[in-house]
Motif scaffolding. Sequence first.
Motif, PDB file in Angstrom:
ATOM      1  N   ILE A  15       0.804  -1.089  -0.063  1.00  0.00           N
ATOM      2  CA  ILE A  15       0.045  -0.007  -0.001  1.00  0.00           C
ATOM      3  C   ILE A  15       0.883   1.233   0.094  1.00  0.00           C
ATOM      4  CG2 ILE A  15      -1.776   1.452   1.206  1.00  0.00           C
ATOM      5  CD1 ILE A  15      -2.746  -1.360  -0.094  1.00  0.00           C
ATOM      6  N   LYS A  16       2.012   1.311   0.737  1.00  0.00           N
ATOM      7  CA  LYS A  16       2.877   2.289   0.695  1.00  0.00           C
ATOM      8  C   LYS A  16       3.628   2.462  -0.693  1.00  0.00           C
ATOM      9  CE  LYS A  16       6.273   3.101   4.201  1.00  0.00           C
ATOM     10  NZ  LYS A  16       6.950   2.798   5.126  1.00  0.00           N
ATOM     11  N   ILE A  17       3.751   1.745  -1.243  1.00  0.00           N
ATOM     12  CA  ILE A  17       4.351   1.570  -2.629  1.00  0.00           C
ATOM     13  C   ILE A  17       3.357   2.380  -3.762  1.00  0.00           C
ATOM     14  CG2 ILE A  17       5.098   0.343  -4.823  1.00  0.00           C
ATOM     15  CD1 ILE A  17       6.159  -1.625  -2.769  1.00  0.00           C
ATOM     16  N   VAL A  18       1.888   1.817  -3.553  1.00  0.00           N
ATOM     17  CA  VAL A  18       0.984   2.404  -4.161  1.00  0.00           C
ATOM     18  C   VAL A  18       0.952   3.918  -4.076  1.00  0.00           C
ATOM     19  CG1 VAL A  18      -1.458   2.523  -4.882  1.00  0.00           C
ATOM     20  CG2 VAL A  18      -0.179   0.131  -4.590  1.00  0.00           C
ATOM     21  N   PHE A  19       0.791   4.349  -2.949  1.00  0.00           N
ATOM     22  CA  PHE A  19       0.751   5.777  -2.534  1.00  0.00           C
ATOM     23  C   PHE A  19       1.713   6.449  -3.123  1.00  0.00           C
ATOM     24  CE2 PHE A  19      -2.338   4.616   1.329  1.00  0.00           C
ATOM     25  CZ  PHE A  19      -3.339   5.094   0.870  1.00  0.00           C
ATOM     26  N   THR A  20       3.054   5.828  -2.742  1.00  0.00           N
ATOM     27  CA  THR A  20       4.220   6.577  -3.285  1.00  0.00           C
ATOM     28  C   THR A  20       4.185   6.864  -4.857  1.00  0.00           C
ATOM     29  OG1 THR A  20       5.636   5.932  -1.612  1.00  0.00           O
ATOM     30  CG2 THR A  20       6.570   6.445  -3.635  1.00  0.00           C
ATOM     31  N   ASN A  21       3.559   5.645  -5.524  1.00  0.00           N
ATOM     32  CA  ASN A  21       3.469   5.988  -7.049  1.00  0.00           C
ATOM     33  C   ASN A  21       2.577   6.838  -7.550  1.00  0.00           C
ATOM     34  OD1 ASN A  21       5.332   4.046  -8.427  1.00  0.00           O
ATOM     35  ND2 ASN A  21       4.636   2.563  -7.217  1.00  0.00           N
ATOM     36  N   ILE A  22       1.352   7.121  -6.588  1.00  0.00           N
ATOM     37  CA  ILE A  22       0.434   8.046  -6.916  1.00  0.00           C
ATOM     38  C   ILE A  22       0.790   9.339  -6.869  1.00  0.00           C
ATOM     39  CG2 ILE A  22      -2.044   9.114  -6.450  1.00  0.00           C
ATOM     40  CD1 ILE A  22      -2.951   6.087  -5.513  1.00  0.00           C
ATOM     41  N   LEU A  98      -3.845  15.416  -4.453  1.00  0.00           N
ATOM     42  CA  LEU A  98      -2.462  15.217  -3.912  1.00  0.00           C
ATOM     43  C   LEU A  98      -2.372  15.291  -2.353  1.00  0.00           C
ATOM     44  CD1 LEU A  98       0.233  16.899  -6.079  1.00  0.00           C
ATOM     45  CD2 LEU A  98       0.389  14.617  -4.913  1.00  0.00           C
ATOM     46  N   ALA A  99      -3.130  16.436  -1.853  1.00  0.00           N
ATOM     47  CA  ALA A  99      -3.243  16.512  -0.365  1.00  0.00           C
ATOM     48  C   ALA A  99      -3.939  15.535   0.478  1.00  0.00           C
ATOM     49  CB  ALA A  99      -3.970  17.944  -0.322  1.00  0.00           C
ATOM     50  N   VAL A 100      -5.006  15.141  -0.203  1.00  0.00           N
ATOM     51  CA  VAL A 100      -5.656  13.987   0.448  1.00  0.00           C
ATOM     52  C   VAL A 100      -4.884  12.839   0.605  1.00  0.00           C
ATOM     53  CG1 VAL A 100      -7.797  12.270   0.292  1.00  0.00           C
ATOM     54  CG2 VAL A 100      -7.804  14.611  -0.160  1.00  0.00           C
ATOM     55  N   THR A 101      -4.128  12.539  -0.742  1.00  0.00           N
ATOM     56  CA  THR A 101      -3.433  11.214  -0.822  1.00  0.00           C
ATOM     57  C   THR A 101      -2.228  11.333   0.027  1.00  0.00           C
ATOM     58  OG1 THR A 101      -3.883  11.013  -3.135  1.00  0.00           O
ATOM     59  CG2 THR A 101      -2.052   9.851  -2.387  1.00  0.00           C
TER      60      THR A 101
END
Length: 127
Positions: A15-22, A98-101
């Motif tokens: 999940i951390k990888i996904v958030f970082t990618n987004i 971006l702020a929410v993510t």
Amino acid sequence: MKIDTAKSADPYELIKIVFTNIIGKLTAAQSLIERKDFEAKGKNIGDSITLFGALQDSLDMESGGEISQNLYDLYEFAIYKLTEANVNNSVEAVGEVLAVTRSIKEGWDAIPTDVKNDYLEKKAVNG
């Protein structure tokens, strides 16, 4: 290399990888809008929408209760705003997502290691 990392990562790391990618893709999308590179902007936003969909699919709606529902709704908001941003070439709409993510990722990163380990142990026992 990234595939090997994903295969060996626990669900929290994935999940951390996904958030970082987004976050990376949306940061790029903002710059691409400003440079008027709309094709690349569309790809980055499209990839981000796909990743938010994957996050929605990963939620355990039965066990997660209100938290899962709230996350689902946040991801739905992000998808809606990104679709709007893509159509209107809106740096501001991308910025909102971006702020929410970033906020969600900060919360995710703050989950204590013992809580993660306890969850992973229970999951391993229960299958």
